[in-house]
Design a protein around this motif. Structure first.
Motif, mmCIF file in Angstrom:
data_model
loop_
_atom_site.group_PDB
_atom_site.id
_atom_site.type_symbol
_atom_site.label_atom_id
_atom_site.label_comp_id
_atom_site.label_asym_id
_atom_site.label_seq_id
_atom_site.Cartn_x
_atom_site.Cartn_y
_atom_site.Cartn_z
ATOM 1 N N GLU A 284 0.837 -1.203 0.000
ATOM 2 C CA GLU A 284 0.000 0.000 0.000
ATOM 3 C C GLU A 284 0.873 1.255 0.000
ATOM 4 O O GLU A 284 0.601 2.221 -0.728
ATOM 5 C CB GLU A 284 -0.921 0.001 1.223
ATOM 6 N N ALA A 287 2.664 1.569 -3.473
ATOM 7 C CA ALA A 287 1.713 1.996 -4.498
ATOM 8 C C ALA A 287 1.392 3.473 -4.351
ATOM 9 O O ALA A 287 1.302 4.212 -5.351
ATOM 10 C CB ALA A 287 0.438 1.160 -4.411
ATOM 11 N N ALA A 288 1.244 3.916 -3.103
ATOM 12 C CA ALA A 288 0.980 5.333 -2.856
ATOM 13 C C ALA A 288 2.179 6.182 -3.257
ATOM 14 O O ALA A 288 2.021 7.307 -3.743
ATOM 15 C CB ALA A 288 0.641 5.554 -1.387
ATOM 16 N N ARG A 290 4.213 5.459 -5.714
ATOM 17 C CA ARG A 290 4.267 5.507 -7.182
ATOM 18 C C ARG A 290 3.283 6.519 -7.760
ATOM 19 O O ARG A 290 3.589 7.214 -8.728
ATOM 20 C CB ARG A 290 3.960 4.119 -7.758
ATOM 21 N N ASP A 291 2.077 6.585 -7.179
ATOM 22 C CA ASP A 291 1.060 7.456 -7.789
ATOM 23 C C ASP A 291 0.944 8.816 -7.102
ATOM 24 O O ASP A 291 0.011 9.581 -7.381
ATOM 25 C CB ASP A 291 -0.299 6.756 -7.831
ATOM 26 N N GLY A 292 1.871 9.106 -6.180
ATOM 27 C CA GLY A 292 1.911 10.445 -5.589
ATOM 28 C C GLY A 292 1.019 10.653 -4.385
ATOM 29 O O GLY A 292 0.906 11.781 -3.885
ATOM 30 N N ARG A 293 0.389 9.590 -3.870
ATOM 31 C CA ARG A 293 -0.470 9.753 -2.683
ATOM 32 C C ARG A 293 0.287 9.635 -1.362
ATOM 33 O O ARG A 293 -0.264 9.943 -0.305
ATOM 34 C CB ARG A 293 -1.606 8.717 -2.722
ATOM 35 N N VAL A 319 11.124 4.982 -3.744
ATOM 36 C CA VAL A 319 10.171 6.072 -3.951
ATOM 37 C C VAL A 319 10.605 7.258 -3.100
ATOM 38 O O VAL A 319 10.995 7.102 -1.940
ATOM 39 C CB VAL A 319 8.724 5.664 -3.597
#
Length: 358
Positions: A284, A287-288, A290-293, A319
């Motif tokens: 989690e 993934a956050a 990678r997508d900027g969250r 990241v």
């Protein structure tokens, strides 16, 4: 106040020239000690000159790692006064650690008196430079010489002081951390990770050495069962902010209940942030990232206070977090906690305990 004898040193040591860039490189002139046996309980409480201690070669601490510790900090205010920060909570945690390792509890009032009196006696060791403090370390060890694996019948309890600066070489700046699946800090479902036991820190050494060899400041520990869920970072509790949600792992028997963690949660709840205490899967987090969250990530602990994470690496993928810079919430937390610690902000929680001047 509890009465116990004090023997002052006849040879005071020189103070370190620059505390701001060191951590635990110097120790005060005096220490508090008391001893325990099953017949008398805790006895012979005293303050005496700081010294080495003598141990039986087969002492329980040497052979079977029956040792715990805790540590709070003291701060010199702008007016010259000194206070300790949340010392009572540290003593409460020490007693919980003692229970987990079959060691005798200490009298919290006696230990608090000893901490305050020792800090007053060695007040010249409390630094005043920005970012510095006096580390007040409490330690309990099993001293009985034995070969049978069982709890010791005798113990020594010590308190000593060390002027400290930043825990990390880069100060309060963002650190690079490595999530490891190969090593675990403490076992879940019955382990001793919730205790501040020496064995937990011995278990962390190899992963730390491996991480440092790769250019990382600390290890991000994952759970021992699934090797998926965040637990701690180095010797600190871990927080992340993902898509506006602030999250920290829930306490369990493999996570230390940090005092700074509790302070940070208290402040954020007062700010209306509603931080969550729930399991956090490393996937989690990645993934956050990678997508900027993944907005912010940080560790909290007595030694480093609030330490931002600028880069996370897992399975060879890295990241960056907030562009490798300290984020606004981390900065706000750092400023708020340190303002309370140094007496620059009101203390509505009663977290500061003044060191008497006489």
């Amino acid at each position: 106040m509890h009465a116990f004898p004090v023997r002052l040193t006849e040879s005071p040591k020189p103070l370190p020239k620059d505390v701001s860039k060191s951590f635990g490189d110097a120790y005060g002139d005096h220490m508090f000690l008391m001893d325990y046996d099953r017949e008398r309980g805790w006895h012979d409480a005293r303050i005496e000159p700081f010294r080495n201690i003598s141990l039986h070669p087969s002492a329980a601490v040497v052979q079977y790692a029956q040792t715990i510790f805790d540590g709070s900090k003291g701060y010199r205010r702008a007016d010259g006064g000194i206070h300790l920060f949340r010392p009572q909570v540290h003593v409460e945690r020490l007693n919980r650690s003692a229970a987990r390792l079959c060691m005798p509890p200490v009298d919290p009032d006696l230990v608090l008196d000893a901490m305050l009196r020792l800090t007053r006696i060695d007040s010249r060791w409390v630094p005043s430079e920005p970012g510095t403090a006096i580390y007040v370390r409490q330690t309990m060890i099993g001293t009985e010489g034995l070969m049978v694996v069982r709890p010791s019948n005798t113990y020594t309890f010590m308190i000593f002081l060390s002027p400290v600066g930043s825990y990390y070489a880069q100060g309060a700046g963002p650190v690079r951390i490595l999530a490891t699946e190969a090593r675990v800090r403490a076992a879940a479902n019955g382990g001793i990770g919730t205790a501040k036991a020496g064995a937990n820190y011995a278990a962390s050494l190899l992963a730390g050495v491996e991480a440092h060899a790769g250019g990382f400041s600390q290890v991000l520990w994952l759970d021992s069962i699934h090797r998926r869920y965040l637990e701690e970072v180095g010797t600190m509790n871990i927080f992340v902010k993902i898509g506006g949600e602030v999250v920290t792992p829930p306490l369990g028997d493999s996570i230390l209940p940090g005092v700074t963690r509790d302070s940070a949660l208290t402040l954020m709840r007062e700010w209306g942030l509603a931080p969550s205490e729930r399991p956090i899967d490393i996937e989690e987090v990645m993934a956050a990232g990678r997508d900027g969250r993944l907005e912010e990530m940080w560790g909290v602990g007595t030694a480093a206070v609030v330490s931002p994470v600028g880069e996370l690496t897992y399975r060879g993928e890295s990241v960056a977090i907030n562009g490798g810079r300290t984020g606004p919430l981390v900065q706000r937390l750092y400023d708020a906690v340190t303002a309370l610690q140094y007496g620059k902000a009101p203390d509505p929680y009663g977290w500061r305990v003044d060191v008497p001047t006489e």
